[in-house]
Design an enzyme around this catalytic site. Structure first.
Site, PDB file in Angstrom:
ATOM      1  N   LYS A 190       0.839  -1.277  -0.096  1.00  0.00           N
ATOM      2  CA  LYS A 190      -0.155   0.283  -0.362  1.00  0.00           C
ATOM      3  C   LYS A 190       1.328   1.146  -0.349  1.00  0.00           C
ATOM      4  O   LYS A 190       1.265   1.828   0.875  1.00  0.00           O
ATOM      5  CB  LYS A 190      -0.359   0.219   1.106  1.00  0.00           C
ATOM      6  CG  LYS A 190      -2.190   1.225   0.766  1.00  0.00           C
ATOM      7  CD  LYS A 190      -1.791   2.458   1.119  1.00  0.00           C
ATOM      8  CE  LYS A 190      -3.138   3.134   1.204  1.00  0.00           C
ATOM      9  NZ  LYS A 190      -2.016   5.031   0.782  1.00  0.00           N
ATOM     10  N   CYS A 222      13.150  11.235   6.977  1.00  0.00           N
ATOM     11  CA  CYS A 222      13.515  10.727   8.420  1.00  0.00           C
ATOM     12  C   CYS A 222      14.543  10.963   9.183  1.00  0.00           C
ATOM     13  O   CYS A 222      14.786  11.285  10.322  1.00  0.00           O
ATOM     14  CB  CYS A 222      12.645   9.050   9.174  1.00  0.00           C
ATOM     15  SG  CYS A 222      14.139   7.954   8.015  1.00  0.00           S
ATOM     16  N   GLU A 242       9.590  16.418  14.974  1.00  0.00           N
ATOM     17  CA  GLU A 242       9.478  16.942  13.589  1.00  0.00           C
ATOM     18  C   GLU A 242       9.253  16.680  12.741  1.00  0.00           C
ATOM     19  O   GLU A 242       7.911  17.428  12.376  1.00  0.00           O
ATOM     20  CB  GLU A 242       9.376  15.032  12.825  1.00  0.00           C
ATOM     21  CG  GLU A 242       9.840  14.604  11.572  1.00  0.00           C
ATOM     22  CD  GLU A 242      10.017  12.936  11.597  1.00  0.00           C
ATOM     23  OE1 GLU A 242      10.906  12.680  11.073  1.00  0.00           O
ATOM     24  OE2 GLU A 242       8.983  13.051  11.810  1.00  0.00           O
ATOM     25  N   GLY A 290       6.824   5.626   8.645  1.00  0.00           N
ATOM     26  CA  GLY A 290       5.909   6.929   8.181  1.00  0.00           C
ATOM     27  C   GLY A 290       6.210   7.586   9.637  1.00  0.00           C
ATOM     28  O   GLY A 290       6.787   7.400  10.275  1.00  0.00           O
TER      29      GLY A 290
END
Length: 495
Positions: free
Chosen positions: A178, A287, A388, A231
């Site tokens: 996905k 990240c 973040e 994510g």
């Protein structure tokens, strides 16, 4: 208006639209214009993909193929990706706005993962165990988990998919992918190579669309054995909680607020380049971004001046052009988030040394750009240092000595990566030991490899990707006992 390129899903070895016939539009972040469409799938599509993967795992050719043959398929896949690397990279640039120079390098490097894990496929071994019970033969088997759901982000779709796909397939699992609804095109283009590589139908499947429409089906389905997610930590926590309902295996590679630490004894020229690379490469949309630059107080002003001077030279522009150094933000919502954090930093008293807004150049007006932004006089309790941002925004924080640097570096909910710049080998080793992060770079930044495990401490995730550790994330251990004696002892007594 140019006709949109239409990409199709891949389920059970065949390309397909969504069951509802709906389509999502992909926007080029540089032009701000639509360029492609992908299927907007629903729960029925997710069910179909999971069923195809489950059938392939339990009864198809993939379930019977030898580990050596499995490895050969992965290596053929690697060769096909290498052949089509430039095509795949160009699609990714149009989809997410990253530099062609970086995407080309990434896609050309991706085959190494499939070669590496293809080679590991027939090195998965169990073992014969010593037994304290007479006439018992005991051994272990290492077996695949089953259907794996891989949920990938929008910043580096193919690379971060590869980190999941290669070890999962090498271990013998099947997979449902996905991708982000913002950047699905390169993943669907990759599926064009699956049949050519020789994967049986149902081994690799895709479902595109919104997480709100298909996420719960994918994560909670009883036929899914594992979820591998990359994510944000907030979404990762939701995935973790949903997967826990079915006691599923998970790998989570989540956010970071990585410290990039410059000591006074470092080669400052190299350190400044490392600071720039750590935050402005990929427009900060990674990240592992070194978004907190910790600088020893005795060289603080000098380093600030050099970082600002270097960042001023960065050329914003078309990511397809080789001279461009900073591209646009991948999504419009993300650009709004980045700009909001810039406002927050200013309101909290951070000193804006560079940037802080969208560029004014007419040739950049149509794209989703944010200027390279640098804040000085940042304290580690400011939101700009704790949350973040995921954009080209650098917070520079002074420190006094080694202990102070470690305290600041570890004072975060994250622990994905860190950088240390020093000429003192003892300091380098000691800092690497004391910093709570899954990766520590010494006198370099942003280095990754198919050979090296990658993952986070604390809220930066669970599990490891790449390296031999990664294949263990997709295997489980079975213990087998064989009674070599004649007859069965007292059945009411545990042996």
């Amino acid at each position: 208006m140019a006709e949109l390129v239409r990409f199709r899903n891949f389920i059970g070895g065949e390309t397909c639209a969504s069951a509802t016939g709906r389509w999502l539009t992909s926007i080029n972040p540089y032009t701000g214009a639509a360029w492609a469409e992908v299927p907007q799938c629903g729960a029925a599509d997710a069910e179909a993909a999971i069923d195809a993967a489950h059938t392939a795992f339990t009864g198809g050719p993939w379930a019977r193929i030898t580990a050596t043959a499995r490895g050969k398929v992965l290596r053929r896949f690697a060769d096909l990706i290498a052949r089509d690397a430039e095509k795949l990279a160009a699609i990714e640039v149009r989809d997410n706005g990253k530099l062609l120079a970086e995407m080309s390098g990434q896609v050309r490097y991706i085959p190494e993962w499939f070669h590496y894990f293809g080679g590991l496929a027939d090195k998965i071994e169990g073992g014969v165990l010593p037994s304290d019970k007479p006439e018992m033969f005991v051994y272990t088997r290492r077996e695949p988990l089953g259907v794996v759901v891989a949920i990938t982000p929008w910043n580096s779709p193919l690379l971060l998919l590869t980190w999941k796909l290669a070890p999962a397939l090498a271990a013998g699992n099947t997979i449902v992918i996905k991708p982000s609804e913002f950047t699905s095109c390169s993943t669907l283009a990759l599926m064009e190579l699956v049949k050519e590589a020789g994967f049986p139908e149902g081994v690799i499947n895709t479902v595109t669309g919104y997480g709100s429409e298909i996420g719960s089906t994918l994560v909670e389905h009883p036929k899914v054995a594992k979820v591998a997610f990359t994510g944000s930590d907030a979404t990762g926590a939701a995935v973790y909680a949903a997967a826990a309902k079915g006691i599923k295996h998970v790998t989570l590679e989540l956010g970071g607020k990585s410290p990039n630490i410059i000591f006074a004894d470092a080669n400052l020229g190299d350190a400044v380049k490392g600071a720039i690379s750590g935050i402005f490469a990929a427009s900060g949309q990674t990240c592992i971004a070194g978004s907190r630059l910790l600088v020893q107080s005795s060289v603080y002003e000098e380093v600030c001046a050099q970082v600002v001077a270097f960042a001023k030279t960065a050329k914003l522009g078309d990511p397809m052009e080789s001279t461009t150094q900073v591209g646009p933000i991948t999504t419009l919502p993300q650009r709004s988030k980045v700009l909001s954090y810039i406002d927050i930093a200013k309101s909290e008293g951070a000193r804006c040394l560079l940037g802080g807004k969208t560029p004014s150049a007419p040739d950049l007006a149509q794209g989703w750009f944010v200027e390279p932004t640098i804040f000085g006089d940042v304290s580690n309790d400011m939101r700009i240092a704790r949350e973040e941002v995921f954009g080209p925004v650098l917070a520079i924080i002074p420190f006094e000595d080694d202990n102070h640097a470690v305290d600041i570096a570890n004072d975060t909910i994250y622990g994905l990566a860190a950088g240390v710049w020093t000429s003192n080998i003892r300091r380098a080793i000691t800092m690497a030991e004391r910093i709570r992060a899954g990766t520590v770079w010494i006198n370099t930044y942003r280095a990754v490899s198919f050979l090296a495990p990658f993952g986070g401490y604390k809220k930066s995730g669970i599990g490891r990707e790449s390296g031999q550790a990664a294949i263990d994330e997709y295997l489980q251990t079975k213990c087998v006992w064989i009674n070599l004696a004649e007859g069965v002892p007292n059945p009411f007594v545990l042996r």
